[in-house]
Design an enzyme around this catalytic site. Structure first.
Site, mmCIF file in Angstrom:
data_model
loop_
_atom_site.group_PDB
_atom_site.id
_atom_site.type_symbol
_atom_site.label_atom_id
_atom_site.label_comp_id
_atom_site.label_asym_id
_atom_site.label_seq_id
_atom_site.Cartn_x
_atom_site.Cartn_y
_atom_site.Cartn_z
ATOM 1 N N SER A 29 0.840 -1.188 0.000
ATOM 2 C CA SER A 29 0.000 0.000 0.000
ATOM 3 C C SER A 29 0.887 1.255 0.000
ATOM 4 O O SER A 29 1.655 1.453 -0.943
ATOM 5 C CB SER A 29 -0.960 -0.034 1.195
ATOM 6 O OG SER A 29 -1.939 0.961 1.073
ATOM 7 N N HIS A 44 -7.739 -5.045 -1.513
ATOM 8 C CA HIS A 44 -6.451 -4.431 -1.204
ATOM 9 C C HIS A 44 -5.551 -5.360 -0.401
ATOM 10 O O HIS A 44 -4.333 -5.313 -0.521
ATOM 11 C CB HIS A 44 -6.671 -3.119 -0.448
ATOM 12 C CG HIS A 44 -5.441 -2.278 -0.326
ATOM 13 N ND1 HIS A 44 -4.644 -1.957 -1.403
ATOM 14 C CD2 HIS A 44 -4.856 -1.689 0.747
ATOM 15 C CE1 HIS A 44 -3.638 -1.200 -1.005
ATOM 16 N NE2 HIS A 44 -3.741 -1.033 0.297
ATOM 17 N N ASP A 86 -9.052 -4.547 -6.242
ATOM 18 C CA ASP A 86 -8.637 -3.620 -5.184
ATOM 19 C C ASP A 86 -9.464 -2.348 -5.304
ATOM 20 O O ASP A 86 -9.412 -1.649 -6.324
ATOM 21 C CB ASP A 86 -7.141 -3.318 -5.345
ATOM 22 C CG ASP A 86 -6.555 -2.595 -4.147
ATOM 23 O OD1 ASP A 86 -7.305 -1.892 -3.444
ATOM 24 O OD2 ASP A 86 -5.336 -2.717 -3.917
#
Length: 709
Positions: free
Chosen positions: A580, A687, A655
């Site tokens: 991320s 995600h 995602d």
């Protein structure tokens, strides 16, 4: 002969013990429950009493503050007998129980809410919900329950369902969290204290551009359109409704213009007459704490405003004093660190209750007399979390949890005792009973070290100085069977963004088992919390504003400089890994320092911040139109030409946080420039890669570093 036999037994036990202590952590074992500390399930205070309970072996165990005796007060068989007698479905395990008083609790199972009295062995079904119900919100006074089905909100009262909203357009969403869960928002419904009224979010997304997610499980593949407002684009519009179950009528609060604003920290007044909302402008530089009339929806007044030229981010509702409902506690970082302030409902500041260069992390509540306020704070060091109290009159602060570590606490209703759960780098998981003065009264449970038989690498936590002389906390894990004469490949694990702290005074230093496994098999593993990370105050966090990836990388490179000075680090075999924001940092470090890193693995990476969502993106970067230079410098597509070393990018195909488009654009740029890059996707994952596929993910990361580092 007996003596020789005795010696043989002693020798066998000694050899067995030595071998056990030299056991190597395997990949499979790193994900087994047996290597994680044991814990107490459902530890909590029993109503307003000074007794506490937890669940063990499908039984509720009761303890008390006066002695260390423990009593089993209910087991699963007894509860199932009560369910069976009422023609209800039996349970496979004890449910999550919530105490009503010293002898009764309620629980939610099979779309029904039950109360159970232990002394009377009496079970009562108090409410029944639709089997399609989601986002359930139970009022503990009435057991009235709010829930959503699809995009509409419903309420069940005594088993009777009523529709609060009936919007046919799926892009109008009621009763769910809004603003993409920023500003501390985690739900979309808010019962008044007595359960008389229900406030709820209504989110109109019709004006937001559709974004496509593709699902491959059907033939042909299907498209799911989500609403994903990107930085600088049109956002959704949110209002707050107030529903009265007694007359089935709803009024909407007059939160006014502009419609693109953020409504958060929703709080009912104790008398249920008013609702307080922190209203934030889209620029996130101004917060108005507004009061609204719950019966008419009318705006009453603005109590006070808070401003910040970078951003403001209130995440906590008001806490009204039970002994004085005309006063409340407000949490604010107006003075640079999150602290507690006492206000009255006219908006007058009565006093600042806590102050100092440290952050309050959570407000727990007050004692029955209203003399002491309890809170958790990242103090005395930023990597700890401790329990404190402050005297409301004198301002004296008392540290209650005194053992170094990361604590979580629950305060008894009268404020005289605390249940304290904590870990540290030396304590796997302990549960203590403390007095409000900080005296340890009981050890309720202490987990053994689940890794005591494994040969692990030595771990250390320390600081290095940033360019502004602030301390940067670091964690270093040496390989198992460490030889100072050898040189080892080194992996830097990075996150680097707001709201996260990777280095903590907790079990394994916050590292997690996978990093310990990498060290056990021969890697040096290093982590540094750079500017922008949490627990260090507003200035430390806001240093990244409008230039994401810049000062964070400066800090990370100071960590690299530190590593290069260590004789056992092979500086030709440096790797970096993150997910991320950490994926963004991983690729940033690789591209902007060509040749420094030999291999990198980036998961779910932000590539270009103008493709990220509006609430988070504009807080830290402003809009692309307002900050073109900042966006250009953080846009990793502009640096693909410098790519050297091996890079693996991993992304979930659906995602909805960092959309797939980010890494696909990076791939296209690599193709355009003739750069080779490795790529792996997880179909039908969002995600985070969860479930059994998560093991596949970690094996993929491990194998990549084994092959190329």
């Amino acid at each position: 002969m007996k003596y020789l036999k005795f010696l043989s037994i002693i020798f066998f036990l000694w050899i067995t013990n030595v071998q056990a202590q030299e056991k190597t952590l395997t990949f499979e074992e790193a994900f087994k429950r047996s290597v994680y500390p044991k814990y107490l399930d459902q530890l909590q205070w029993i109503g307003a009493s000074n007794d506490y309970s937890y669940v063990a072996l499908n039984s509720i165990v009761k303890g008390n503050t006066s002695n260390e005796n423990k009593d089993t007060i209910l087991n699963l068989t007894t509860l199932n007998n009560a369910l069976k007698a009422s023609s209800e479905k039996e349970l496979d395990a004890l449910p999550q129980v919530l105490w009503i008083d010293a002898s009764s609790f309620y629980f939610f199972e099979n779309n029904k809410i039950y109360t159970y009295n232990i002394g009377l062995k009496k079970l009562v079904t108090v409410n029944t919900l639709n089997e399609k119900a989601e986002n359930t919100d139970i009022n503990e006074s009435t057991y009235n329950t709010a829930y959503t089905i699809d995009n509409n909100l419903y309420v069940a009262v005594n088993g009777k369902e009523s529709a609060v909203t009936s919007d046919k357009d799926i892009n109008i969403v009621n009763g769910k969290s809004v603003h993409r869960d920023e500003f501390g928002i985690s739900k979309g419904t808010f019962w008044s204290p007595k359960g008389t009224f229900l406030a709820f979010y209504r989110m109109d997304q019709t004006m937001v551009t559709d974004y496509p997610l593709v699902h491959i499980t059907e033939r042909p593949a299907t498209e799911e359109l989500i609403k994903y407002p990107m930085s600088g684009m049109t956002s959704h519009q949110v209002t707050v409704g107030v529903y009265n179950p007694a007359n089935a009528k709803t009024v909407f609060l007059q939160t006014g213009e502009p419609v693109e604003q953020y409504l958060t920290n929703i709080t009912w007044s104790p008398d249920e007459k008013y609702i307080y909302i922190a209203v934030i402008n889209r620029e996130q530089t101004l917060m108005k704490l507004n009061q609204y009339d719950a019966s008419s929806g009318d705006f009453v007044k603005t109590l006070f405003e808070e401003k910040n030229d970078k951003y403001i981010e209130p995440v906590n509702p008001l806490y009204f004093l039970k002994t004085n409902p005309g006063q409340f506690i407000w949490q604010s970082r107006n003075n640079g660190y999150n602290h507690l302030f006492l206000y009255d409902t006219n908006g007058k500041l009565i006093k600042q209750l806590t102050q100092g260069n440290w952050e309050v992390s959570e407000l727990l509540g007050m004692d029955a007399a209203g003399t002491s306020l309890f809170f958790m704070a990242a103090a005395p060091t930023p990597i700890e979390n401790n329990l404190f109290s402050v005297n409301m009159k004198s301002g004296k602060i008392t540290q209650i949890s005194t053992v170094k570590g990361s604590h979580n606490a629950q305060i008894s209703k009268d404020g005289k005792f605390a249940l304290d759960n904590f870990s540290s780098t030396t304590v796997p998981n302990d549960y203590l009973l403390l007095s409000s003065a900080g005296k340890k009264l009981q050890t309720i449970f202490s987990s053994e070290n689940p890794l005591k038989n494994y040969k692990l690498g030595e771990m250390s936590i320390f600081t290095i100085k940033a360019n502004d002389s602030s301390d940067l906390y670091c964690r270093l894990i040496k390989p198992a069977n460490f030889d100072p004469k050898k040189k080892y490949p080194t992996i830097i694990y990075v996150y680097g963004g707001p709201h996260t702290q990777l280095v903590t005074e907790s079990w394994l230093g916050g590292s997690g088992m996978f990093l310990q496994y990498l060290a056990a098999k021969g890697y040096v593993v290093f982590t540094l919390d750079n500017h922008g990370s949490s627990g260090r105050g507003l200035a430390f966090e806001q240093a990244i504003h409008r230039n994401l990836g810049t000062i964070e990388m400066e800090d990370q490179l100071l960590g690299v400089d530190y590593l290069k000075k260590l004789s056992f680090v092979d500086t030709t075999r440096l790797g970096v890994h993150g997910w991320s924001y950490g994926g963004f940092m991983t690729i940033s470090m690789l591209l902007k320092n060509p040749g420094m890193f030999k291999a990198a693995v980036a998961g779910g990476p932000v590539i270009d911040w103008k493709y990220y969502e509006i609430m988070y993106g504009e807080r830290y970067m402003d809009t692309p139109e307002e900050n073109p230079l900042g966006y250009d410098n953080a846009n990793l597509l502009n640096f693909v030409k410098t790519l050297k070393g091996k890079l693996l990018i991993i992304h979930g195909t659906i995602d909805n946080t960092v959309v797939w488009q980010h890494s696909l654009l990076f791939l296209q740029k690599c193709i355009d420039l003739g750069k080779q890059v490795d790529y792996f996707v997880y179909p039908e994952h969002e995600h985070n890669v969860r479930g059994k596929d998560r093991l596949h993910l970690y094996k993929k990361i491990e194998t990549y570093f084994d092959d190329f580092l």
